[in-house]
Design a protein around this motif. Structure first.
Motif, PDB file in Angstrom:
ATOM      1  N   UNK A   1       0.821  -1.205   0.000  1.00 47.55           N
ATOM      2  CA  UNK A   1       0.000   0.000   0.000  1.00 47.55           C
ATOM      3  C   UNK A   1       0.851   1.250   0.000  1.00 47.55           C
ATOM      4  N   UNK A   2       0.193   2.391   0.187  1.00 49.20           N
ATOM      5  CA  UNK A   2       0.858   3.690   0.279  1.00 49.20           C
ATOM      6  C   UNK A   2       0.363   4.390   1.541  1.00 49.20           C
ATOM      7  N   UNK A   3       1.292   4.908   2.307  1.00 57.11           N
ATOM      8  CA  UNK A   3       0.970   5.723   3.472  1.00 57.11           C
ATOM      9  C   UNK A   3       1.708   7.047   3.350  1.00 57.11           C
ATOM     10  N   UNK A   4       1.354   8.005   4.213  1.00 51.34           N
ATOM     11  CA  UNK A   4       2.056   9.269   4.180  1.00 51.34           C
ATOM     12  C   UNK A   4       2.055   9.917   5.559  1.00 51.34           C
ATOM     13  N   UNK A   5       3.043  10.746   5.789  1.00 53.56           N
ATOM     14  CA  UNK A   5       3.118  11.608   6.962  1.00 53.56           C
ATOM     15  C   UNK A   5       3.247  13.033   6.451  1.00 53.56           C
ATOM     16  N   UNK A   6       2.606  13.991   7.123  1.00 52.80           N
ATOM     17  CA  UNK A   6       2.602  15.349   6.603  1.00 52.80           C
ATOM     18  C   UNK A   6       2.357  16.354   7.719  1.00 52.80           C
ATOM     19  N   UNK A   7       2.831  17.588   7.488  1.00 57.61           N
ATOM     20  CA  UNK A   7       2.528  18.666   8.413  1.00 57.61           C
ATOM     21  C   UNK A   7       2.807  20.012   7.758  1.00 57.61           C
ATOM     22  N   UNK A   8       2.286  21.061   8.366  1.00 55.64           N
ATOM     23  CA  UNK A   8       2.523  22.418   7.910  1.00 55.64           C
ATOM     24  C   UNK A   8       3.772  22.981   8.579  1.00 55.64           C
ATOM     25  N   UNK A   9       4.361  23.986   7.952  1.00 55.95           N
ATOM     26  CA  UNK A   9       5.581  24.615   8.472  1.00 55.95           C
ATOM     27  C   UNK A   9       5.348  26.026   8.992  1.00 55.95           C
ATOM     28  N   UNK A  10       4.188  26.599   8.690  1.00 58.52           N
ATOM     29  CA  UNK A  10       3.834  27.929   9.192  1.00 58.52           C
ATOM     30  C   UNK A  10       2.430  27.877   9.779  1.00 58.52           C
ATOM     31  N   UNK A  11       2.118  28.850  10.609  1.00 60.24           N
ATOM     32  CA  UNK A  11       0.786  28.949  11.198  1.00 60.24           C
ATOM     33  C   UNK A  11       0.513  30.410  11.526  1.00 60.24           C
ATOM     34  N   UNK A  12      -0.660  30.674  12.050  1.00 62.82           N
ATOM     35  CA  UNK A  12      -1.019  32.052  12.375  1.00 62.82           C
ATOM     36  C   UNK A  12      -0.379  32.481  13.699  1.00 62.82           C
ATOM     37  N   UNK A  13      -0.161  33.778  13.801  1.00 67.72           N
ATOM     38  CA  UNK A  13       0.326  34.372  15.050  1.00 67.72           C
ATOM     39  C   UNK A  13      -0.730  35.286  15.662  1.00 67.72           C
ATOM     40  N   UNK A  14      -1.363  36.098  14.824  1.00 71.10           N
ATOM     41  CA  UNK A  14      -2.418  36.987  15.300  1.00 71.10           C
ATOM     42  C   UNK A  14      -3.265  37.438  14.115  1.00 71.10           C
ATOM     43  N   UNK A  15      -4.524  37.755  14.397  1.00 72.44           N
ATOM     44  CA  UNK A  15      -5.430  38.235  13.356  1.00 72.44           C
ATOM     45  C   UNK A  15      -5.106  39.680  13.010  1.00 72.44           C
ATOM     46  N   UNK A  16      -5.316  40.039  11.741  1.00 71.73           N
ATOM     47  CA  UNK A  16      -5.045  41.410  11.316  1.00 71.73           C
ATOM     48  C   UNK A  16      -6.338  42.202  11.143  1.00 71.73           C
ATOM     49  N   UNK A  17      -7.488  41.559  11.283  1.00 68.58           N
ATOM     50  CA  UNK A  17      -8.771  42.249  11.219  1.00 68.58           C
ATOM     51  C   UNK A  17      -9.604  41.876  12.442  1.00 68.58           C
TER      52      UNK A  17
END
Length: 364
Positions: free
Chosen positions: A53-69
């Protein structure tokens, strides 16, 4: 292999050279930074017919710090899955490794069956280089990868990288063969650092992330066709659809299958993009699940069959611009299939496609 590029229902058929079946392409040397293109045709990187089969691992490298509105949800609410798009937030780096020499890092668990043998592994990464800062493109083809319990190893892109500067963004995607690293280390938590991405705020928004795609053999698993594709294609108002045909799958009637994708800059909540498949000449099946609505498939999620992928650090539900999703496509195989056409579309929200991977039951 055939790729269909389309707009407004009028499609052109482009012939591309076929890729060897049942084996991965030979491992390439690192690609220099100048080997980039704004659009990279999708090619089949790996194919095998085997019990596995095929599996995967993944994640993001950036995220939010604060809202601008003032009308935007709080960063904490968005990270837990609330509605929010990266252009409404001041964005910052994720950094979990406690290493002062890295400015971003994230972690995800790769899970394999007990007796699995890794037959192919490829790491995909990408981001936006322009937001509150301009990151240099010379670093696009380089990341750090640490296997479970191991130290960082430098990984360099070994194919042409996608790199598109337009509409206030500076987007790129890259990949590399990491089969030997993953085969040696086995399952566990992998960490990826130094994914080239900008932080700050801009009208297009910034994003970044990575996906480790792994094919394996396992005598206790069904006989399957395993296929991994990659390229760099933009779907937006100028080209609102993109079609890719996976051929010679040999899926039996009522066969099971799953389809995974990697995409960049899909925004949650706009309700303007879709993903569908069609087996042979059959009717299209729109892909949807509890994590991905039919009209918002590219919605900043890392999910498997409708559930947010577990074993990630951090485990943000809304990744703010990074998608690594696996969909169940069994319903498309009621009468079997030789070919499967995958269609991506939008009428507003633009995004970039980076990879596609399929496992489907094969006739004996």
């Amino acid at each position: 292999m055939r790729v269909y590029l389309g707009r407004g229902g009028r499609y052109a058929l482009c012939a591309l050279s076929a890729v060897a079946v049942a084996v991965a392409l030979p491992q390439s040397v690192a690609v220099p930074a100048e080997n980039e293109a704004s659009q990279v045709p999708f090619v089949e990187r790996y194919r095998a017919v085997q019990h596995g089969g095929i599996v995967r691992a993944a994640n993001a490298s950036v995220t939010c710090e604060s809202a601008v509105t003032k009308t935007s949800a709080s960063c904490a609410q968005v990270q837990k899955g609330g509605a929010g798009r990266n252009n409404n937030y001041e964005m910052t780096y994720v950094d979990v490794d406690k290493d002062p020499n890295t400015y971003n890092s994230s972690r995800a668990e790769l899970r394999l069956p007990k007796n699995a043998n890794v037959t192919y592994a490829r790491l995909y990464w990408g981001g936006n280089l322009l937001a509150g800062e301009q990151k240099p493109s010379k670093d696009n083809g380089r990341v750090l990868l640490a296997e479970p319990g191991g130290d960082y190893k430098e990984v360099r892109a070994d194919t042409t990288m996608g790199h598109r500067t337009a509409e206030g963004a500076d987007a790129y995607a890259a990949s590399a063969d990491v089969t030997e690293i993953v085969r040696y280390s086995g399952p566990g938590a992998f960490t990826v650092g130094q994914v080239n991405s900008a932080k700050g705020h801009s009208s297009p928004g910034t994003y970044g992330g990575w996906t480790l795609v792994v094919a394996y053999s396992d005598p206790s698993s069904p006989l399957r066709t395993l296929s991994v594709w990659d390229g760099f294609q933009t779907v937006n108002a100028d080209r609102p659809d993109y079609f890719l045909e996976l051929e010679e799958l040999n899926v039996p009637a009522k066969g099971k299958g799953s389809l995974g994708l990697v995409a960049y800059d899909g925004d949650r909540g706009l309700g303007s993009n879709a993903l569908g498949v069609a087996a042979d000449e059959g009717k299209p099946v729109m892909l949807r699940d509890t994590a991905n609505p039919a009209d918002d498939a590219m919605n900043s999620t890392i999910s498997t069959n409708g559930k947010t992928a577990a074993g990630r650090q951090p485990a943000h539900v809304n990744t703010l611009g990074y998608d690594s999703d696996v969909f169940d496509v069994t319903s498309a195989f009621k009468t079997g299939a030789e070919d499967l056409t995958v269609g991506f579309g939008t009428n507003k929200d633009g995004y970039h496609l980076g990879a596609l991977f399929l496992q489907a039951d094969a006739r004996r």
